[in-house]
Design an enzyme around this catalytic site. Structure first.
Site, short mmCIF file in Angstrom:
data_model
loop_
_atom_site.label_atom_id
_atom_site.label_comp_id
_atom_site.label_asym_id
_atom_site.label_seq_id
_atom_site.Cartn_x
_atom_site.Cartn_y
_atom_site.Cartn_z
N GLU A 268 7.44 5.16 -0.61
CA GLU A 268 6.93 4.57 -1.85
C GLU A 268 8.06 4.00 -2.72
OE1 GLU A 268 4.68 7.23 -4.41
OE2 GLU A 268 4.27 5.66 -5.86
N LYS B 116 3.74 2.69 0.67
CA LYS B 116 2.97 2.79 -0.58
C LYS B 116 3.69 1.96 -1.64
CE LYS B 116 1.28 6.07 -4.03
NZ LYS B 116 0.63 7.35 -4.28
#
Ligand code: 5MM
Length: 338
Positions: free
Chosen positions: A177, A219
């Protein structure tokens, strides 16, 4: 070796109609969320709130996996069963946030680097024994005057790749992420440029550190205008620029991309996700790994009162259903009134 491979876990997490619930707020963050509804943050209130979400009737129709926080993966529900087991029993995959937060980056005022690599191999082994099959590490990239520096992007990308390699060694699917923040008055094109550089750097590091792309998920942020930018891009521009950015940077071997909501409202994040899945062709599964955009209504409906449990669960399931529709390109903004 487990019976289910990392490739299978990754593809189950991004299955059609489903996405991930990010419920991994650290104690500081959940306390801020509870402050906003006037609820005291204690181990018990945090447990009650998360139990309410995880036991909402129908959750497994829309949620493939839940990212937990260290405290949560060790907690038991009111019936004595662990929260992780409650998820597993419904066919929902438990995951765990393993970073230790973003800290000041030395020699670069105002920039952050995410910490948590020391002892990570041992922590991953323990989380695996507690039922976690995937993990998450978030790097934070801020757009501002002369920011981000390439130094900030490089150090964060290096740490993300070290984390991802350690996860795969432990038979845990890493969610990578790198979040380019929405905070600020930058334009969508500035967000595009920073997101493109960040993703290129991250995938270069993942390659250098031998991370298996088929066994991970990305992500990212959507490519959007800064929150305070006077000209806000609409969903068509957001969808087109986000997908183009991925085409330039994300290898086809990555099985799925699960967006963070990043401070967008529930309706805005849902509409943007829907637009990307409705009429825009792309080779990845594009789904959600939302925190605030899945929880905001439920948190308000709950307000810390046991009597509101059912109303909060209904609000959560309604939001999850709408987001699931968007994941398949079947959502209409008119559904917000349903
Ligand atoms: C749930 O919030 C996570 C951050 O928690 P801490 O800052 O306390 O570590 C966050 O990483 C979250 O998983 C993602 O950013 C997605 O959340 P949003 O609300 O942006 O969809």
């Amino acid at each position: 070796m487990s019976e289910i491979s990392m490739e299978q876990i990754a593809s189950q997490l991004v299955a059609k109609g489903k996405g991930i619930l990010a419920a991994d707020e650290s104690t500081g963050t959940i306390t801020k969320r509870f402050d906003s509804i006037g609820v005291q943050s204690t181990e018990e209130t945090r447990r009650d709130y998360r139990e309410l979400l995880f036991t909402a009737d129908g959750i497994s129709n829309y949620i493939s996996g839940v990212i937990l926080y260290d405290e949560t993966i060790r907690q038991t529900a009111s019936n004595g069963i662990t929260l992780a087991q409650i998820l597993t029993d419904q066919g929902i995959i438990p995951g765990i946030k393993v970073d230790k937060g973003a800290k000041a980056l030395a020699f670069s005022e105002g920039e952050l680097v995410t910490e948590g690599l020391d002892g990570l191999r041992e922590r991953l082994a323990e989380y695996r024994s507690l039922g976690a099959r995937f993990a998450k590490w978030r790097a934070v990239i801020r757009i501002g005057d002369a920011a981000p520096s390439q130094y900030c992007i490089d150090t964060n990308a290096h740490a993300l790749a070290r984390y991802a390699a350690l996860c795969q060694e432990a038979d845990i699917v890493p969610i990578v992420e790198p979040e380019v923040l929405m905070d600020g008055d930058h334009t969508i094109d500035e967000c595009y440029a920073v997101t493109e550089t960040t993703l290129k750097t991250v995938f270069d590091e993942l390659y250098k550190q031998r991370v298996v792309l088929e066994q991970m998920l990305l992500k990212p942020n959507m490519v959007v205008s800064g929150m305070d930018c006077p000209e806000q891009a609409g969903p068509d521009e957001v969808a087109a620029k986000t997908i183009y950015c991925f085409e330039q940077t994300v290898p086809l071997a990555v099985p799925g991309i699960a967006f963070l909501s990043g401070g967008q409202s529930e309706a805005q994040a849902t509409l943007n996700l829907n637009t990307m899945n409705d009429g825009h062709s792309h080779p990845w599964e594009l789904t959600y790994s939302f925190g605030r955009a899945l929880q905001a209504s439920a948190l308000r409906a709950w307000g810390g009162k046991a009597d509101n449990k059912k109303a909060a669960q209904d609000a959560f399931i309604r939001r999850a259903r709408l987001t699931s529709e968007a994941r398949d390109g079947n959502y209409s903004a008119l559904d917000e009134n349903s």
